[in-house]
Design a protein around this motif. Structure first.
Motif, short mmCIF file in Angstrom:
data_model
loop_
_atom_site.label_atom_id
_atom_site.label_comp_id
_atom_site.label_asym_id
_atom_site.label_seq_id
_atom_site.Cartn_x
_atom_site.Cartn_y
_atom_site.Cartn_z
N GLU A 1 0.87 -1.33 -0.02
CA GLU A 1 -0.26 0.13 0.10
C GLU A 1 0.96 1.12 -0.11
O GLU A 1 0.57 2.02 -0.77
CB GLU A 1 -1.00 -0.09 1.20
CG GLU A 1 -2.19 -1.02 0.95
CD GLU A 1 -3.18 -1.03 2.01
OE1 GLU A 1 -4.18 -1.64 2.03
OE2 GLU A 1 -2.95 -0.31 3.09
N VAL A 2 1.87 1.15 0.83
CA VAL A 2 2.78 2.46 0.92
C VAL A 2 3.47 2.53 -0.41
O VAL A 2 3.56 3.70 -1.11
CB VAL A 2 3.92 2.19 1.79
CG1 VAL A 2 4.98 3.30 1.90
CG2 VAL A 2 3.46 2.03 3.46
N LEU A 3 3.89 1.52 -1.04
CA LEU A 3 4.48 1.48 -2.42
C LEU A 3 3.67 2.21 -3.68
O LEU A 3 3.80 2.77 -4.32
CB LEU A 3 5.18 0.01 -2.75
CG LEU A 3 5.78 0.08 -4.20
CD1 LEU A 3 7.28 0.47 -4.15
CD2 LEU A 3 5.82 -1.59 -4.43
N TYR A 4 2.15 1.65 -3.50
CA TYR A 4 1.43 1.77 -4.73
C TYR A 4 1.10 3.42 -4.45
O TYR A 4 0.75 4.07 -5.21
CB TYR A 4 0.15 0.94 -4.85
CG TYR A 4 0.62 -0.46 -5.25
CD1 TYR A 4 1.90 -0.76 -5.67
CD2 TYR A 4 -0.59 -1.46 -5.23
CE1 TYR A 4 2.14 -1.94 -6.07
CE2 TYR A 4 -0.31 -2.74 -5.73
CZ TYR A 4 0.95 -2.90 -6.11
OH TYR A 4 1.41 -4.34 -6.60
N ASN A 5 0.87 3.77 -3.24
CA ASN A 5 0.70 5.24 -2.78
C ASN A 5 1.58 6.21 -3.32
O ASN A 5 1.30 7.24 -3.83
CB ASN A 5 0.17 5.34 -1.80
CG ASN A 5 -1.26 4.78 -1.10
OD1 ASN A 5 -2.38 4.80 -1.91
ND2 ASN A 5 -1.67 4.25 -0.30
N LYS A 6 2.67 5.74 -3.43
CA LYS A 6 3.95 6.58 -3.89
C LYS A 6 3.94 6.54 -5.37
O LYS A 6 4.07 7.62 -5.97
CB LYS A 6 5.32 5.89 -3.55
CG LYS A 6 5.68 5.94 -1.89
CD LYS A 6 6.85 6.77 -1.42
CE LYS A 6 6.85 6.75 -0.10
NZ LYS A 6 6.19 7.84 0.67
N ALA A 7 3.34 5.28 -5.87
CA ALA A 7 3.31 5.22 -7.53
C ALA A 7 2.19 6.29 -7.70
O ALA A 7 2.25 7.20 -8.76
CB ALA A 7 2.94 3.96 -7.61
N VAL A 8 1.06 6.27 -7.09
CA VAL A 8 0.00 7.30 -7.52
C VAL A 8 0.51 8.78 -7.22
O VAL A 8 0.24 9.59 -8.11
CB VAL A 8 -1.41 6.86 -6.58
CG1 VAL A 8 -2.06 7.86 -6.55
CG2 VAL A 8 -1.83 5.73 -6.71
N GLU A 9 1.11 9.00 -6.11
CA GLU A 9 1.75 10.31 -5.91
C GLU A 9 2.63 10.88 -7.09
O GLU A 9 2.48 12.06 -7.49
CB GLU A 9 2.61 10.35 -4.59
CG GLU A 9 2.34 11.62 -3.53
CD GLU A 9 3.06 10.96 -2.57
OE1 GLU A 9 2.70 10.06 -1.56
OE2 GLU A 9 4.32 11.58 -2.17
N MET A 10 3.40 9.88 -7.39
CA MET A 10 4.34 10.35 -8.39
C MET A 10 3.86 10.62 -9.89
O MET A 10 4.26 11.49 -10.52
CB MET A 10 5.50 9.04 -8.66
CG MET A 10 6.46 9.16 -7.52
SD MET A 10 7.72 7.71 -7.58
CE MET A 10 8.94 8.13 -6.18
N ALA A 11 2.75 9.67 -10.02
CA ALA A 11 2.39 9.74 -11.42
C ALA A 11 1.13 11.13 -11.50
O ALA A 11 0.96 11.81 -12.42
CB ALA A 11 1.10 8.57 -11.70
N ASP A 12 0.92 11.38 -10.35
CA ASP A 12 0.00 12.79 -9.99
C ASP A 12 -1.03 12.79 -11.24
O ASP A 12 -1.01 13.80 -12.00
CB ASP A 12 1.08 13.88 -10.04
CG ASP A 12 0.42 15.10 -9.87
OD1 ASP A 12 -0.59 15.05 -9.09
OD2 ASP A 12 1.00 16.18 -9.93
#
Ligand code: SAH
Length: 457
Positions: A293-304
């Motif tokens: 969840e931490v990793l995927y949320n970072k992915a979502v944040e980066m993709a913005d």
């Protein structure tokens, strides 16, 4: 040419990094020495036990100056068991090491300069984090059954009544199976002779759903007295699926293709954030749900994402990242080489009411160049999550030609990430953010996520 060290002699060596099995690596006059059990920053006395042309192995006989991060392993069999490699390294030390390793690789192999020190996102509680266990089963002395993990670099079973990386429910399940086998004289599989019945106990635990699957991998079609085994396993709270997996091959591959239901369903459900997944014993699913969840949320944040983007999710597995992104993007297209995983991805999309995600089976390095040539596909954001060998050059070339605004690179090997970053930077991309998310505490594995953008906006 003579080597700077001789076999059977004692030397002092200072360790600076860790190898792929968690062994310390140091140098004597530039010559590489591997030292099992030694940590970075430690100076140790070693007896050279094996020499090759360009490297050697030293047996640690004394720690002259210990690492400030050296700790006593929690598990009594940590020294022998090949399941995890870093229990003698404090968790703080592990995180610092993993972050430094990513930075070093990105600078040395990736050619990046002046990177800031990276933070590593670790777990609050780095134990009992795995949702999937695979215990090999073997024959011990005098009719005893062994259940545990393989020893380092071997297939000898280290009997492990408790594993602190697994969910505690496994401690109950393995005892039940072990006692059942001993009582009813059900044989364990012998790898060398290719005889005997029970090969592995596989379990999956849905961290959010609480659903548990027990899968007994057998070299046969059925298990005697299975109704007794089922009855006993059902004493464990949460079990919704008890299955057999048939694997009659003489192979190291754990699972065969055939699943036989003994009780309940053939799958369990679990969720990540608000997305639910159905997981079969055969599909790949991230093993550390908290950190995923931490990793995927970072992915979502980066993709913005703003809702207008076309996203490619390459190496998509059962579509977990795609489904995480789907509500925030216009369209998602996932590519994955395993057909069963793509079937799961399609089912999971439907089950979550997601209709803007489509999936295709194939090698990313074949599908994407072909679709670019035939249809000129475009993408605003590309996510890649390749296995350890990283992306094929042909795929990177096509990505560079498609020139997405953003590439989110999820990597389980910083060295191949760095190699691919080097290539992309020469093609007009830049690395703007790197994060290390620890998916595998107590092990040598390092997970990184990087945001790479095109230079000309
Ligand atoms: N993104 C997924 C899976 C990542 S694991 C998740 O987060 O759950 C890497 C995946 O790449 C595996 O599912 C593996 O089957 C797949 N794979 C390996 N080689 C591939 C290739 N050449 N092309 C496409 N997928 C590949």
């Amino acid at each position: 040419m003579s080597l700077p060290v001789e076999k059977n002699k004692i030397y002092e060596v200072t360790v600076d990094s860790l190898g792929s099995n968690g062994e310390g690596i140091g140098r004597i006059e530039g010559f590489t020495i591997f030292v099992e059990g030694a940590l970075p920053e430690e100076t140790v006395k070693v007896l050279i036990v094996k020499l090759k042309k360009s490297y050697g192995y030293g047996k640690m006989i004394e720690i002259i100056s210990p690492s400030p991060y050296r700790v006593e392993p929690r598990c009594p069999v940590a020294k022998f068991c090949g399941g995890c490699q870093l229990q003698h390294f404090s968790y703080e030390g592990q995180l610092a090491y993993k972050a430094r390793k990513v930075k070093d690789d990105l600078e040395r192999i990736g050619g990046l300069k002046n990177l800031e020190d990276l933070p590593a996102f670790g777990m609050e509680n780095p134990w009992r984090y795995r949702n999937k266990a695979q215990f090999p089963v073997g024959n011990g002395k005098e009719g005893a059954v062994e259940v545990g993990f393989y020893a380092k670099r071997s297939h000898r079973i280290v009997d492990t009544p408790v594993c602190y990386l697994q969910d505690a429910v496994n401690d109950e399940i393995t005892v039940i199976v072990r006692n059942f086998m001993e009582e009813f004289k059900v044989s364990a599989y012998d790898e060398e002779k290719h005889k005997g019945l029970v090969r592995h106990i596989l379990t999956r635990v849905g961290r959010n759903s609480g659903q548990i699957m027990v899968c007994i991998v057998i070299n046969g079609k059925s298990i005697p007295y299975s109704e007794v085994l089922v009855e006993r396993l059902l004493q464990v709270k949460g079990i919704v699926s008890i299955v057999l997996n048939v694997n009659k091959e003489q192979t190291n591959v754990i699972l065969g293709k055939k699943i036989i239901t003994l009780w309940g369903k053939q799958t369990i459900e679990d969720s990540l954030d608000s997305i639910t997944f159905e997981i079969s014993p055969l599909s790949f699913y991230q093993i550390n749900p908290t950190q995923t969840e931490v990793l995927y949320n970072k992915a979502v944040e980066m993709a913005d994402l703003r809702g207008e983007e076309t996203v490619l999710d390459l190496y998509c597995g059962i579509g977990t990242i795609s489904l995480f992104f789907a509500k925030k993007a216009k369209k998602i297209f996932g590519v994955e080489i395993i057909p069963e995983a793509i079937e799961d991805a399609r089912k999971n999309a439907k089950r979550n009411g997601i209709y803007n995600a489509t999936f295709e089976v194939g090698a990313a390095e074949e599908v994407i160049p072909r679709l670019y040539q035939e249809q000129g596909i475009t993408a605003d954001v590309i996510v890649v999550d390749p296995p350890r060998k990283g992306c094929e050059q042909t795929l990177l070339e096509t990505i560079a030609t498609i020139r997405p605004e953003k590439l989110v690179y999820v990597s389980c090997d910083p060295a191949t990430l760095a190699r691919d970053v080097h290539f992309l930077c020469e093609k007009g991309f830049q690395v703007v953010d790197v994060q290390v998310v620890d998916q595998f505490p107590m092990t040598i594995h390092v997970e990184t996520i990087a945001l790479i953008t095109r230079v000309d906006k």
